[in-house]
Enzyme design. Sequence first.
Site, mmCIF file in Angstrom:
data_model
loop_
_atom_site.group_PDB
_atom_site.id
_atom_site.type_symbol
_atom_site.label_atom_id
_atom_site.label_comp_id
_atom_site.label_asym_id
_atom_site.label_seq_id
_atom_site.Cartn_x
_atom_site.Cartn_y
_atom_site.Cartn_z
ATOM 1 C CE LYS A 33 20.118 -1.181 1.214
ATOM 2 N NZ LYS A 33 21.188 -1.400 2.196
ATOM 3 C CG ASP A 52 23.035 -8.853 -4.327
ATOM 4 O OD1 ASP A 52 23.584 -7.909 -4.937
ATOM 5 O OD2 ASP A 52 23.566 -9.418 -3.353
ATOM 6 C CG ASP A 88 24.084 0.311 -0.058
ATOM 7 O OD1 ASP A 88 24.384 1.509 0.027
ATOM 8 O OD2 ASP A 88 23.769 -0.362 0.934
HETATM 9 P P1 5GP Z 1 27.373 -0.947 -3.161
HETATM 10 O O1 5GP Z 1 28.762 -0.990 -3.712
HETATM 11 O O2 5GP Z 1 26.317 -0.588 -4.192
HETATM 12 O O3 5GP Z 1 27.296 -0.030 -1.967
HETATM 13 O O4 5GP Z 1 27.050 -2.350 -2.582
HETATM 14 C C1 5GP Z 1 26.774 -3.427 -3.370
HETATM 15 C C2 5GP Z 1 26.942 -4.734 -2.656
HETATM 16 O O5 5GP Z 1 26.920 -4.567 -1.226
HETATM 17 C C3 5GP Z 1 25.808 -5.658 -2.981
HETATM 18 O O6 5GP Z 1 26.065 -6.418 -4.139
HETATM 19 C C4 5GP Z 1 25.688 -6.485 -1.714
HETATM 20 O O7 5GP Z 1 26.581 -7.568 -1.769
HETATM 21 C C5 5GP Z 1 26.113 -5.533 -0.618
HETATM 22 N N1 5GP Z 1 24.962 -4.854 0.024
HETATM 23 C C6 5GP Z 1 24.549 -3.589 -0.130
HETATM 24 N N2 5GP Z 1 23.458 -3.329 0.607
HETATM 25 C C7 5GP Z 1 23.143 -4.481 1.219
HETATM 26 C C8 5GP Z 1 22.088 -4.877 2.106
HETATM 27 O O8 5GP Z 1 21.188 -4.122 2.485
HETATM 28 N N3 5GP Z 1 22.112 -6.175 2.522
HETATM 29 C C9 5GP Z 1 23.064 -7.062 2.143
HETATM 30 N N4 5GP Z 1 22.973 -8.291 2.628
HETATM 31 N N5 5GP Z 1 24.072 -6.736 1.309
HETATM 32 C C10 5GP Z 1 24.115 -5.456 0.852
#
Ligand code: 5GP
Length: 180
Positions: free
Chosen positions: A134, A103, A106
């Site tokens: 992002k 989805d 981040d």
């Molecule tokens: P990362 O490990 O890349 O920081 O985060 C990945 C996961 O964090 C995504 O698969 C999602 O579940 C959650 N996440 C990251 N950013 C967002 C956001 O802006 N909104 C939501 N709802 N979930 C996020």
Amino acid sequence: MSKLTKTIEPKILIPEVKIKARVEEMGQEITNDYMGREITAICVLKGSFIFYSDILRKIDLPVSCEFLGVSSYGDKKVSSGEVKVTLDINDPLEGKHVIIFEDIVDSGLTLAYIINMIRSRRPASLRVCSLLMKPEKMRIDVQVDYVGFKIGSEFVVGYGLDDAGKFRGLPYVGYIEQGH
Ligand code: 5GP
């Protein structure tokens, strides 16, 4: 006001029509890139389920569907870097052309963990498709081969993405204004 959101109505960041058009484009791109091959499409639960079901219907290839449950945040909004596998893939991935459908990327920590885990199962090829990314928040170098939309660092909801379990059913990607 939508019955899904009750009191808080997120602001629209990416409207439904734009998502639809971009998902169709990405599906066509994947179809062209993998022409003549069968793919194994991994849906990363929970946030990707709506994106996954929409893009799959735009991919004109034989597709085998797999579901991987991971949890990285709990109900917090900052990545812990710790990933818990809540549902694993039972079928072997060895020799398969695998695409991971995410989805949102981040910090990239969750995706890096998933990539390592899938790579250890020796697929023939491995690519990643994410609806959202992002770039300013990336903390690790992971390759995302298909990106729907690059967004800023705001926390977004809708189209499968939640805030503590809410807003997944919204047809658009939105954000909650400060002060709520
Ligand atoms: P990362 O490990 O890349 O920081 O985060 C990945 C996961 O964090 C995504 O698969 C999602 O579940 C959650 N996440 C990251 N950013 C967002 C956001 O802006 N909104 C939501 N709802 N979930 C996020």
